[in-house]
Design an enzyme around this catalytic site. Structure first.
Site, PDB file in Angstrom:
ATOM      1  N   SER A   1      58.673  -6.794   1.039  1.00 25.30           N
ATOM      2  CA  SER A   1      58.686  -8.192   1.489  1.00 25.30           C
ATOM      3  C   SER A   1      57.246  -8.686   1.562  1.00 25.30           C
ATOM      4  CB  SER A   1      59.347  -8.309   2.854  1.00 25.30           C
ATOM      5  OG  SER A   1      58.382  -8.163   3.847  1.00 25.30           O
ATOM      6  N   LYS A   2      57.078  -9.993   1.580  1.00 24.85           N
ATOM      7  CA  LYS A   2      55.716 -10.531   1.623  1.00 24.85           C
ATOM      8  C   LYS A   2      55.118 -10.451   3.026  1.00 24.85           C
ATOM      9  CE  LYS A   2      55.645 -13.622  -2.342  1.00 24.85           C
ATOM     10  NZ  LYS A   2      57.056 -13.457  -2.760  1.00 24.85           N
TER      11      LYS A   2
END
Ligand code: GLU
Length: 297
Positions: free
Chosen positions: A229-230
Site C-alpha cells: 500500500s502507499k
C-alpha cells in the site's frame, strides 16, 4: 578501517515500523562488521520536536535490544560545532544571506544572481543563510542503490544552512555530526537518497571525510496478496510486543522468521542471516500484513 554506524531518529513522534527497520538495518551492518553502533538524536528543529519523544524512542530501541555502544549524541547540544562549521564556510566565501520571500522562492526559485541574493533586505528580520552551489555533479556508489549522480546546481540550487528562524539545517548538522562520531557507513532510508549529494558536497567544502552510504528501500505496508500500500506513515509498533515487532522488521529486511526466547536471541540469529544484497533492486520493503496483536511477548 574500523566500522562505525549510526541510527539518527528525529524525535517528532513515536518510533514506527519504518524507523525500526532502519535502526535494525544499521545495527545489523555494524554487528556483522564487528564495529560500533551509535545513536544520534536529531532534535534541532524545535517546531517539529514532540516533547518526550526522544526518551520514548530510546526506550523503544532499548526494549528491542538495540542499545547504542556509546553515549547518545543530541544535536540540540551541538550549536558550537555547527556555528564553527558555518563560520569556516563563510570565511571561504561559500555562504550568502538570503532575504527571499516564500513567493520569490516559489515563483522564481529565489532571486539569486551570481551567487548573491538580490531580494531587498527586510529590516528587523533575520535572513536565511545559503550555501553557494557551483556547477558541479556529485557522484557516489550507494551500497544498495548503485551509482548515483546529481547535478547539484540544476537539481537543488543554493541550499539553506541556517534558517531565518535560527535553526541549523539538517544537512549541515548531519555532516558535522557524522564526522564528529567517526561514522564510516551511513545506513538509512531511501527517502534521503537525494539528500546525499548535498551532504557529500558539504563534506568536501568542510574538508570532512565522506562515509560510505547505503540506502534501504522504503518500508510500505503489505496488503493481502503481498501488494504494497502507499501508506508509509502509520506502520503500527506496539511498545509491549518487542519480539513480534522485531520479527516483522526482520521479515521486511528479507530474513526468514526468527525464533528465540527473547529479543537478544532473535537478534543474534539475524546477525548471521542478514544479507543486505537481498534487497538490491527492490523499490520497497514490505511491512508484513499480519500485524495482528499477538499475546504479550
Ligand atoms: N533524522 C533523519 C530522519 O529521521 C535521518 C537522518 C539521517 O539518517 O541522516 O529522517
Amino acid at each position: 578501517m574500523y566500522y562505525r554506524g549510526r541510527f539518527a531518529p528525529s524525535p517528532t513522534g513515536a518510533l514506527h515500523g519504518g524507523s525500526l527497520v532502519a535502526a535494525l538495518g544499521s545495527w545489523l551492518r555494524a554487528r556483522q562488521a564487528g564495529g560500533r553502533w551509535l545513536v544520534r538524536m536529531d532534535d534541532i528543529d524545535p517546531p517539529r520536536v514532540v516533547p518526550g519523544s526522544a526518551a520514548s524512542i530510546l526506550d523503544t530501541l532499548h526494549v528491542h535490544g538495540l542499545v547504542p555502544d556509546e553515549a547518545v549524541l543530541y544535536q540540540s547540544a551541538r550549536e558550537t560545532a555547527y556555528r564553527a562549521a558555518f563560520e569556516h564556510l563563510r570565511a571561504q566565501g561559500d555562504v550568502f544571506a538570503c532575504w527571499c520571500s516564500r513567493n520569490d522562492l516559489s515563483v522564481h526559485g529565489g532571486v539569486h544572481r551570481d551567487g548573491q541574493c538580490v531580494a531587498p533586505a527586510k529590516h528587523g528580520r533575520r535572513p536565511a543563510w545559503r550555501l553557494r552551489v557551483p556547477q558541479v555533479t556529485v557522484r557516489f556508489d550507494d551500497g544498495l542503490q548503485g551509482m548515483q549522480e546529481q547535478d547539484l546546481q540544476a537539481e537543488v540550487g543554493d541550499f539553506v544552512l541556517l534558517r531565518a528562524d535560527g535553526c541549523w539545517s539538517y544537512h549541515l548538522a548531519c555532516v558535522v555530526d557524522d564526522a564528529f562520531q567517526g561514522i564510516t557507513e551511513v545506513v538509512r532510508g531511501c527517502d534521503l537518497l537525494d539528500s546525499t549529494p548535498r551532504q557529500i558536497y558539504l563534506q568536501q567544502r568542510l574538508g570532512l571525510p565522506t562515509p560510505r552510504y547505503l540506502h534501504l528501500p522504503l518500508v510500505l505496508r503489505a496488503e493481502g496478496g503481498g501488494k504494497l500500500s502507499k501508506s508509509t506513515r502509520d506502520l503500527p509498533l506496539q511498545a509491549d510486543t518487542p519480539m513480534h515487532n522485531l520479527r516483522l522488521a526482520l521479515q521486511a529486511l528479507g530474513l526468514p522468521d526468527a525464533h528465540g526466547c527473547d529479543c537478544g536471541a532473535i537478534l543474534t540469529q539475524a546477525i548471521t542471516g542478514f544479507d543486505v544484497l537481498v534487497m538490491r533492486h527492490r523499490q520497497a520493503m514490505a511491512w508484513p500484513a499480519d500485524t495482528s496483536r499477538p499475546g504479550r511477548m
